[in-house]
Design a protein around this motif. Sequence first.
Motif, PDB file in Angstrom:
ATOM      1  N   ILE A  46      -5.445   0.727   3.697  1.00  0.00           N
ATOM      2  CA  ILE A  46      -5.666   0.706   2.245  1.00  0.00           C
ATOM      3  C   ILE A  46      -5.305   2.108   1.760  1.00  0.00           C
ATOM      4  CG2 ILE A  46      -7.316   0.379   0.363  1.00  0.00           C
ATOM      5  CD1 ILE A  46      -7.167  -2.153   1.895  1.00  0.00           C
ATOM      6  N   VAL A  47      -4.327   2.182   0.846  1.00  0.00           N
ATOM      7  CA  VAL A  47      -3.809   3.486   0.410  1.00  0.00           C
ATOM      8  C   VAL A  47      -3.994   3.641  -1.101  1.00  0.00           C
ATOM      9  CG1 VAL A  47      -1.749   4.966   0.396  1.00  0.00           C
ATOM     10  CG2 VAL A  47      -2.020   3.259   2.199  1.00  0.00           C
ATOM     11  N   PHE A  48      -4.548   4.775  -1.524  1.00  0.00           N
ATOM     12  CA  PHE A  48      -4.624   5.093  -2.953  1.00  0.00           C
ATOM     13  C   PHE A  48      -3.379   5.885  -3.335  1.00  0.00           C
ATOM     14  CE2 PHE A  48      -9.541   5.121  -3.530  1.00  0.00           C
ATOM     15  CZ  PHE A  48      -9.524   3.751  -3.563  1.00  0.00           C
ATOM     16  N   THR A  85       0.805  -5.310   6.585  1.00  0.00           N
ATOM     17  CA  THR A  85       1.293  -4.589   5.404  1.00  0.00           C
ATOM     18  C   THR A  85       0.165  -3.774   4.779  1.00  0.00           C
ATOM     19  OG1 THR A  85       2.670  -6.538   5.030  1.00  0.00           O
ATOM     20  CG2 THR A  85       2.554  -4.950   3.225  1.00  0.00           C
ATOM     21  N   ASP A  86       0.483  -2.554   4.343  1.00  0.00           N
ATOM     22  CA  ASP A  86      -0.513  -1.719   3.649  1.00  0.00           C
ATOM     23  C   ASP A  86      -0.806  -2.299   2.272  1.00  0.00           C
ATOM     24  OD1 ASP A  86      -0.431  -0.012   5.778  1.00  0.00           O
ATOM     25  OD2 ASP A  86       0.693   1.585   4.769  1.00  0.00           O
ATOM     26  N   VAL A  87      -2.029  -2.106   1.807  1.00  0.00           N
ATOM     27  CA  VAL A  87      -2.367  -2.470   0.426  1.00  0.00           C
ATOM     28  C   VAL A  87      -2.402  -1.164  -0.359  1.00  0.00           C
ATOM     29  CG1 VAL A  87      -4.195  -3.331  -1.088  1.00  0.00           C
ATOM     30  CG2 VAL A  87      -3.684  -4.522   1.047  1.00  0.00           C
ATOM     31  N   GLU A  88      -1.532  -1.060  -1.375  1.00  0.00           N
ATOM     32  CA  GLU A  88      -1.490   0.162  -2.186  1.00  0.00           C
ATOM     33  C   GLU A  88      -2.219  -0.071  -3.498  1.00  0.00           C
ATOM     34  OE1 GLU A  88       2.436   1.684  -2.719  1.00  0.00           O
ATOM     35  OE2 GLU A  88       2.710   2.102  -0.573  1.00  0.00           O
ATOM     36  N   LEU A  89      -3.161   0.814  -3.801  1.00  0.00           N
ATOM     37  CA  LEU A  89      -3.916   0.694  -5.049  1.00  0.00           C
ATOM     38  C   LEU A  89      -3.588   1.891  -5.928  1.00  0.00           C
ATOM     39  CD1 LEU A  89      -7.403  -0.287  -3.582  1.00  0.00           C
ATOM     40  CD2 LEU A  89      -5.637  -1.801  -4.434  1.00  0.00           C
ATOM     41  N   ARG A  90      -3.117   1.608  -7.142  1.00  0.00           N
ATOM     42  CA  ARG A  90      -2.790   2.704  -8.053  1.00  0.00           C
ATOM     43  C   ARG A  90      -4.080   3.183  -8.708  1.00  0.00           C
ATOM     44  NH1 ARG A  90       2.099   2.837  -7.186  1.00  0.00           N
ATOM     45  NH2 ARG A  90       2.503   4.685  -8.429  1.00  0.00           N
ATOM     46  N   ILE A  91      -4.192   4.503  -8.833  1.00  0.00           N
ATOM     47  CA  ILE A  91      -5.453   5.085  -9.275  1.00  0.00           C
ATOM     48  C   ILE A  91      -5.159   6.259 -10.201  1.00  0.00           C
ATOM     49  CG2 ILE A  91      -5.648   6.641  -7.289  1.00  0.00           C
ATOM     50  CD1 ILE A  91      -8.524   5.761  -7.063  1.00  0.00           C
ATOM     51  N   PRO A  92      -5.921   6.428 -11.285  1.00  0.00           N
ATOM     52  CA  PRO A  92      -5.578   7.494 -12.239  1.00  0.00           C
ATOM     53  C   PRO A  92      -5.645   8.884 -11.615  1.00  0.00           C
ATOM     54  CG  PRO A  92      -7.357   6.099 -13.105  1.00  0.00           C
ATOM     55  CD  PRO A  92      -7.109   5.666 -11.704  1.00  0.00           C
ATOM     56  N   ILE A 106     -13.884  12.274  -0.209  1.00  0.00           N
ATOM     57  CA  ILE A 106     -12.823  11.864   0.717  1.00  0.00           C
ATOM     58  C   ILE A 106     -11.483  12.363   0.199  1.00  0.00           C
ATOM     59  CG2 ILE A 106     -11.571   9.826   1.545  1.00  0.00           C
ATOM     60  CD1 ILE A 106     -14.355   8.438   1.472  1.00  0.00           C
ATOM     61  N   ALA A 107     -11.314  12.322  -1.117  1.00  0.00           N
ATOM     62  CA  ALA A 107     -10.035  12.759  -1.683  1.00  0.00           C
ATOM     63  C   ALA A 107     -10.217  13.102  -3.152  1.00  0.00           C
ATOM     64  CB  ALA A 107      -9.005  11.637  -1.556  1.00  0.00           C
ATOM     65  N   ASP A 108      -9.345  13.971  -3.625  1.00  0.00           N
ATOM     66  CA  ASP A 108      -9.294  14.290  -5.045  1.00  0.00           C
ATOM     67  C   ASP A 108      -7.851  14.022  -5.462  1.00  0.00           C
ATOM     68  OD1 ASP A 108      -9.816  15.205  -7.541  1.00  0.00           O
ATOM     69  OD2 ASP A 108     -10.094  17.301  -7.012  1.00  0.00           O
ATOM     70  N   ILE A 109      -7.666  12.986  -6.265  1.00  0.00           N
ATOM     71  CA  ILE A 109      -6.295  12.591  -6.641  1.00  0.00           C
ATOM     72  C   ILE A 109      -5.860  13.481  -7.809  1.00  0.00           C
ATOM     73  CG2 ILE A 109      -4.832  10.660  -7.367  1.00  0.00           C
ATOM     74  CD1 ILE A 109      -6.171  10.140  -4.670  1.00  0.00           C
ATOM     75  N   THR A 110      -5.008  14.465  -7.506  1.00  0.00           N
ATOM     76  CA  THR A 110      -4.651  15.433  -8.545  1.00  0.00           C
ATOM     77  C   THR A 110      -3.183  15.385  -8.953  1.00  0.00           C
ATOM     78  OG1 THR A 110      -4.220  17.075  -6.837  1.00  0.00           O
ATOM     79  CG2 THR A 110      -6.426  17.083  -7.796  1.00  0.00           C
ATOM     80  N   GLU A 111      -2.366  14.587  -8.228  1.00  0.00           N
ATOM     81  CA  GLU A 111      -0.939  14.581  -8.553  1.00  0.00           C
ATOM     82  C   GLU A 111      -0.400  13.164  -8.635  1.00  0.00           C
ATOM     83  OE1 GLU A 111       1.231  16.849  -5.654  1.00  0.00           O
ATOM     84  OE2 GLU A 111      -0.335  18.402  -5.707  1.00  0.00           O
ATOM     85  N   HIS A 112       0.589  12.984  -9.489  1.00  0.00           N
ATOM     86  CA  HIS A 112       1.263  11.702  -9.595  1.00  0.00           C
ATOM     87  C   HIS A 112       1.975  11.430  -8.261  1.00  0.00           C
ATOM     88  CE1 HIS A 112       3.183   8.310 -11.479  1.00  0.00           C
ATOM     89  NE2 HIS A 112       4.356   8.738 -11.074  1.00  0.00           N
ATOM     90  N   GLY A 113       1.784  10.237  -7.716  1.00  0.00           N
ATOM     91  CA  GLY A 113       2.456   9.887  -6.473  1.00  0.00           C
ATOM     92  C   GLY A 113       1.724  10.336  -5.216  1.00  0.00           C
ATOM     93  N   GLN A 114       0.626  11.083  -5.380  1.00  0.00           N
ATOM     94  CA  GLN A 114      -0.149  11.522  -4.205  1.00  0.00           C
ATOM     95  C   GLN A 114      -0.690  10.294  -3.477  1.00  0.00           C
ATOM     96  OE1 GLN A 114      -3.385  14.111  -5.326  1.00  0.00           O
ATOM     97  NE2 GLN A 114      -4.367  13.987  -3.324  1.00  0.00           N
ATOM     98  N   ARG A 115      -0.585  10.304  -2.126  1.00  0.00           N
ATOM     99  CA  ARG A 115      -1.011   9.142  -1.341  1.00  0.00           C
ATOM    100  C   ARG A 115      -2.140   9.535  -0.391  1.00  0.00           C
ATOM    101  NH1 ARG A 115       2.735   5.090  -1.205  1.00  0.00           N
ATOM    102  NH2 ARG A 115       2.069   4.399   0.856  1.00  0.00           N
ATOM    103  N   VAL A 116      -3.176   8.708  -0.369  1.00  0.00           N
ATOM    104  CA  VAL A 116      -4.307   8.977   0.521  1.00  0.00           C
ATOM    105  C   VAL A 116      -4.725   7.673   1.192  1.00  0.00           C
ATOM    106  CG1 VAL A 116      -6.704   9.758   0.659  1.00  0.00           C
ATOM    107  CG2 VAL A 116      -5.166  10.812  -0.993  1.00  0.00           C
ATOM    108  N   VAL A 117      -4.798   7.679   2.532  1.00  0.00           N
ATOM    109  CA  VAL A 117      -5.286   6.491   3.249  1.00  0.00           C
ATOM    110  C   VAL A 117      -6.809   6.541   3.221  1.00  0.00           C
ATOM    111  CG1 VAL A 117      -5.412   5.338   5.495  1.00  0.00           C
ATOM    112  CG2 VAL A 117      -3.263   6.379   4.759  1.00  0.00           C
ATOM    113  N   VAL A 118      -7.438   5.542   2.579  1.00  0.00           N
ATOM    114  CA  VAL A 118      -8.909   5.568   2.469  1.00  0.00           C
ATOM    115  C   VAL A 118      -9.583   4.622   3.463  1.00  0.00           C
ATOM    116  CG1 VAL A 118      -9.040   6.405   0.102  1.00  0.00           C
ATOM    117  CG2 VAL A 118      -8.782   3.948   0.513  1.00  0.00           C
ATOM    118  N   ALA A 119      -8.819   3.704   4.048  1.00  0.00           N
ATOM    119  CA  ALA A 119      -9.364   2.855   5.122  1.00  0.00           C
ATOM    120  C   ALA A 119      -8.193   2.509   6.044  1.00  0.00           C
ATOM    121  CB  ALA A 119      -9.999   1.588   4.554  1.00  0.00           C
ATOM    122  N   ALA A 120      -8.223   3.074   7.240  1.00  0.00           N
ATOM    123  CA  ALA A 120      -7.100   2.887   8.173  1.00  0.00           C
ATOM    124  C   ALA A 120      -7.199   1.533   8.853  1.00  0.00           C
ATOM    125  CB  ALA A 120      -7.115   4.001   9.217  1.00  0.00           C
TER     126      ALA A 120
END
Length: 424
Positions: A46-48, A85-92, A106-120
């Motif tokens: 699961i990827v943000f 297949t990965d599940v990609e979730l778009r997040i503000p 776990i993560a701080d989403i600070t950039e457009h396009g930044q990718r973080v795996v939140v559940a491997a």
Amino acid sequence: MSLFYDRAKIYVKGGDGGAGAVAFRREKYVPEGGPSGGDGGRGGNIVFVGDEGMSTLVDFRYKRHYKGERGEHGQAKNMTGKRGTDVELRIPVGTVVLEDETGDVIADITEHGQRVVVAAGGRGGRGNARFMSNTNKAPTLAENGEPGEERWLRLELKLLADVGLVGFPNVGKSTLISKVSAAKPKIADYHFTTLVPNLGVVELEDGQSFVMADIPGLIEGAHAGAGLGHEFLRHTERTRLILHVLDISGSEERDPLEDFRIIQEELRLYSPDLAQRPVLVAANKIDIPGAEEHLRRLKEELGEELEVFPISAATGEGLQPLTYRIAQLLPDIPVPEITNYTAEHVVTKAEPEQRFEIIKENNQFVIMGKEVEKHVRMTLFDREESIYRFQNILKAMGIDDALREAGIKEGDSVEIAGMTFEWE
């Protein structure tokens, strides 16, 4: 206008790995074909993904459970199963992702396009070809896939307002926002206050729009964390333009000039960077007798360096020139660099983790622990060789000795990860 949510709670689970296969080569002229069972495929993550086009977490209010795809099982002829297949979730952009239970970031989403795996996703189980050794030329042993990571997450969106309203309580910030904005959306209550920050979207005739936030709670000493200070200030960090709202009538025995200085100083002490943002001044309550004199003093003092707009939020006087000026300025003001929030919050724990725990209930022993539970889920119990291997793992982990120490007897039952075994 949709509501602006700034907080959501969701469940994420990576896909389980596929199982390994047990197979042997079946070819003409090869009487004793070796093992050829392939490994299972890895489960999907699961990827943000940061998306600057989104400004709310509202989507996560309607769908709260997300699961990655399972990896395919391994096959004969050493064929590895296909990866899930990965599940990609778009997040503000501006969302902080926290582990719900511990509150760790776990993560701080600070950039457009930044990718973080939140559940491997879990790794695929090994096929029997991987268990061949000098002593065992024809293993009938394989593994189930590893379960995917699962957790509850808390998402918190720092307000992404273009214009931050600052000013003492009762200067008319809420009235101003309700007058100029197309809607009066409320944000979910913050944990730090019963006050609800107001967020309004100001839409102009030419189709331009901007977000204005009135965040209550700036008081003297806010920079030092007094009152709601830090929470208030953290949310203004991402605004591009500061709008000072002053009560120019001096109706509460306060001097508007003195109020302006106090709040400027608060901003400077908390964040010199914030104090550098462009500022406009809204001199509110111009319709109240006595306001003219204060306005004259304010303009004399600030007129050279700052633009002052006399307004009455109550009657609507002067609001149009103010909103048009804001709309004119915003396109030329860059979005401030977002300071990463993670470093101060992420906690690294160094204490050694207990590998397992044994709880005794009457004649039943329950063994708990991530590692041992994972081995249970990955063992194929319909094969004798797999069971034998599982017993060896328990021995190597020290579980056998610990059970004996706890007083286990022949015929007692042992439960691990929902499966019950009899001790012999």
